[in-house]
Scaffold this active site. Structure first.
Site, PDB file in Angstrom:
ATOM      1  N   ASP A   9       0.881  -1.155   0.000  1.00 52.84           N
ATOM      2  CA  ASP A   9       0.000   0.000   0.000  1.00 52.84           C
ATOM      3  C   ASP A   9       0.934   1.224   0.000  1.00 52.84           C
ATOM      4  OD1 ASP A   9      -2.401   1.546   0.538  1.00 52.84           O
ATOM      5  OD2 ASP A   9      -1.583   1.787   2.554  1.00 52.84           O
ATOM      6  N   ASP A  11      -0.015   5.102   0.826  1.00 57.31           N
ATOM      7  CA  ASP A  11      -0.244   6.054   1.928  1.00 57.31           C
ATOM      8  C   ASP A  11      -0.320   5.322   3.258  1.00 57.31           C
ATOM      9  OD1 ASP A  11      -0.372   8.145   0.182  1.00 57.31           O
ATOM     10  OD2 ASP A  11      -2.547   8.162   0.062  1.00 57.31           O
ATOM     11  N   GLY A  46      -7.284   4.464   3.157  1.00 57.94           N
ATOM     12  CA  GLY A  46      -7.451   3.406   2.160  1.00 57.94           C
ATOM     13  C   GLY A  46      -8.745   3.485   1.365  1.00 57.94           C
ATOM     14  N   VAL A  47      -9.607   4.454   1.724  1.00 57.42           N
ATOM     15  CA  VAL A  47     -10.921   4.589   1.080  1.00 57.42           C
ATOM     16  C   VAL A  47     -10.799   5.519  -0.130  1.00 57.42           C
ATOM     17  CG1 VAL A  47     -13.225   5.549   1.521  1.00 57.42           C
ATOM     18  CG2 VAL A  47     -12.101   4.176   3.265  1.00 57.42           C
ATOM     19  N   ARG A  49     -11.527   8.437  -3.070  1.00 58.93           N
ATOM     20  CA  ARG A  49     -11.809   9.873  -2.897  1.00 58.93           C
ATOM     21  C   ARG A  49     -13.314  10.145  -2.753  1.00 58.93           C
ATOM     22  NH1 ARG A  49      -9.386  13.080  -7.659  1.00 58.93           N
ATOM     23  NH2 ARG A  49      -7.639  11.741  -7.075  1.00 58.93           N
ATOM     24  N   SER A 116      -5.046   5.306  -4.337  1.00 59.22           N
ATOM     25  CA  SER A 116      -4.874   6.702  -4.757  1.00 59.22           C
ATOM     26  C   SER A 116      -4.672   6.863  -6.259  1.00 59.22           C
ATOM     27  CB  SER A 116      -3.679   7.315  -4.029  1.00 59.22           C
ATOM     28  OG  SER A 116      -3.462   8.623  -4.504  1.00 59.22           O
ATOM     29  N   LYS A 117      -5.327   7.894  -6.799  1.00 58.20           N
ATOM     30  CA  LYS A 117      -5.107   8.251  -8.205  1.00 58.20           C
ATOM     31  C   LYS A 117      -3.859   9.107  -8.342  1.00 58.20           C
ATOM     32  CE  LYS A 117      -9.804   7.709  -9.755  1.00 58.20           C
ATOM     33  NZ  LYS A 117     -11.074   8.254 -10.189  1.00 58.20           N
ATOM     34  N   ASN A 118      -3.296   9.517  -7.222  1.00 57.06           N
ATOM     35  CA  ASN A 118      -2.078  10.340  -7.220  1.00 57.06           C
ATOM     36  C   ASN A 118      -0.827   9.519  -6.912  1.00 57.06           C
ATOM     37  OD1 ASN A 118      -3.349  13.041  -7.555  1.00 57.06           O
ATOM     38  ND2 ASN A 118      -4.341  12.506  -5.624  1.00 57.06           N
ATOM     39  N   ASP A 170      -1.781  -0.520   5.972  1.00 51.54           N
ATOM     40  CA  ASP A 170      -2.018   0.195   7.232  1.00 51.54           C
ATOM     41  C   ASP A 170      -3.510   0.381   7.505  1.00 51.54           C
ATOM     42  OD1 ASP A 170      -2.418   2.140   5.159  1.00 51.54           O
ATOM     43  OD2 ASP A 170      -2.394   3.661   6.736  1.00 51.54           O
TER      44      ASP A 170
HETATM   45  P1  B16 Z   1      -6.654  10.034  -3.995  1.00 53.69           P
HETATM   46  P2  B16 Z   1      -3.639   4.118  -0.120  1.00 53.69           P
HETATM   47  C1  B16 Z   1      -5.519   6.010  -0.235  1.00 53.69           C
HETATM   48  O1  B16 Z   1      -4.230   5.593  -0.520  1.00 53.69           O
HETATM   49  C2  B16 Z   1      -5.558   6.887   1.015  1.00 53.69           C
HETATM   50  O2  B16 Z   1      -5.233   6.131   2.161  1.00 53.69           O
HETATM   51  C3  B16 Z   1      -6.949   7.432   1.193  1.00 53.69           C
HETATM   52  O3  B16 Z   1      -7.006   8.272   2.328  1.00 53.69           O
HETATM   53  C4  B16 Z   1      -7.360   8.219  -0.071  1.00 53.69           C
HETATM   54  O4  B16 Z   1      -8.697   8.708   0.044  1.00 53.69           O
HETATM   55  C5  B16 Z   1      -7.245   7.291  -1.278  1.00 53.69           C
HETATM   56  O5  B16 Z   1      -5.932   6.786  -1.365  1.00 53.69           O
HETATM   57  C6  B16 Z   1      -7.596   7.997  -2.572  1.00 53.69           C
HETATM   58  O6  B16 Z   1      -6.606   8.976  -2.811  1.00 53.69           O
HETATM   59  O7  B16 Z   1      -7.670  11.072  -3.630  1.00 53.69           O
HETATM   60  O8  B16 Z   1      -5.245  10.546  -4.049  1.00 53.69           O
HETATM   61  O9  B16 Z   1      -7.040   9.291  -5.253  1.00 53.69           O
HETATM   62  O10 B16 Z   1      -3.566   4.058   1.371  1.00 53.69           O
HETATM   63  O11 B16 Z   1      -4.567   3.078  -0.716  1.00 53.69           O
HETATM   64  O12 B16 Z   1      -2.277   4.142  -0.776  1.00 53.69           O
HETATM   65 MG    MG Z   2      -2.896   3.148   3.290  1.00 50.87          MG
END
Ligand code: B16
Ligand code: MG
Length: 212
Positions: A9, A11, A46-47, A49, A116-118, A170
């Site tokens: 993972d 973030d 992990g959720v 956007r 995350s899309k980022n 996490d």
């Molecule tokens: P984004 P992970 C997740 O990343 C984040 O934990 C979560 O808080 C966020 O809403 C999600 O990515 C979407 O992120 O807005 O950047 O697309 O923990 O799966 O790496």
């Molecule tokens: Mg995470």
């Protein structure tokens, strides 16, 4: 070797962007007059956007159209991306880098499995832009964790069977996603308190023993 691949993972595991997510969601919540704190922020781990926005809107008195929700999510993401520009290779901890290098030296395949899309932008910021053998992220999935899709895709990209992959997470939803995909998991941070992973880790370097 028990595992041929490790799917990380992003973030909360490889790096920590929680504070930037918090700041950006807080700015949106303040604008809409919605109460928002660290406990609610923890539920966003992990959720996706849009699902995160729905959690924040649980405390909203009014109603928003789908179009307005999309605009809110975009506004949050624009600020979040601005904040991410502060990240640099200094945000990659030595123990994470050393453990990744040790696993790679043992010929273990290394992938990212992030909602995350980022993800690619963040990896670039911390100096791991070209590091991983595969990246599965929010751009190549339709169902987010606890659905196993993001990890199943990562295993497919690597060409390694699920039973030979270990997921490092996490978030509770991430541990559930790994199990649903037939993969063992190693929990760190917030996920440790649920005791539902195959392994609970004290530190990132524990992986060097788990993947022995
Ligand atoms: P984004 P992970 C997740 O990343 C984040 O934990 C979560 O808080 C966020 O809403 C999600 O990515 C979407 O992120 O807005 O950047 O697309 O923990 O799966 O790496
Ligand atoms: Mg995470």
């Amino acid at each position: 070797m028990k595992y041929e691949a490790v799917i990380f993972d992003l973030d909360g595991v490889i790096c920590h962007t929680d504070k930037y997510h918090f700041q950006a969601w807080k700015a949106l919540a303040d604008k809409l007059g919605i109460y928002f704190d660290e406990t609610i922020n923890n539920r966003l781990r992990g959720v996706s956007r849009m699902e995160s926005l729905e959690i924040i809107l649980e405390r909203y008195d009014g109603t928003l159209t789908q179009e307005e929700k999309v605009r809110c999510a975009e506004e949050k993401n624009d600020l979040y991306k601005e904040l991410l520009k502060q990240m640099s290779p200094a945000d990659l901890s030595p123990e994470v880098k050393e453990t990744l290098d040790t696993l790679r030296a043992r010929d273990v395949k290394l992938a990212i499995g992030s909602s995350s899309k980022n993800a690619r932008f963040i990896l670039g910021q911390i100096g791991l832009g070209d590091y991983f053998d595969a990246i599965s992220d929010g751009n190549n999935i339709t169902n987010s964790k606890p659905d196993p899709e993001v990890f199943v895709k990562a295993a497919e990209f690597l060409g390694i069977p699920a039973g030979k992959c270990l997921v490092v997470e996490d978030a509770e939803a991430g541990i559930q996603a790994a199990a649903a995909g037939g993969m063992d998991s190693a929990a760190m941070g917030d996920a440790v308190r649920y005791h539902i992973a195959t392994y609970d880790m004290d530190s990132f370097t524990d992986l060097q023993n788990i993947v022995a």
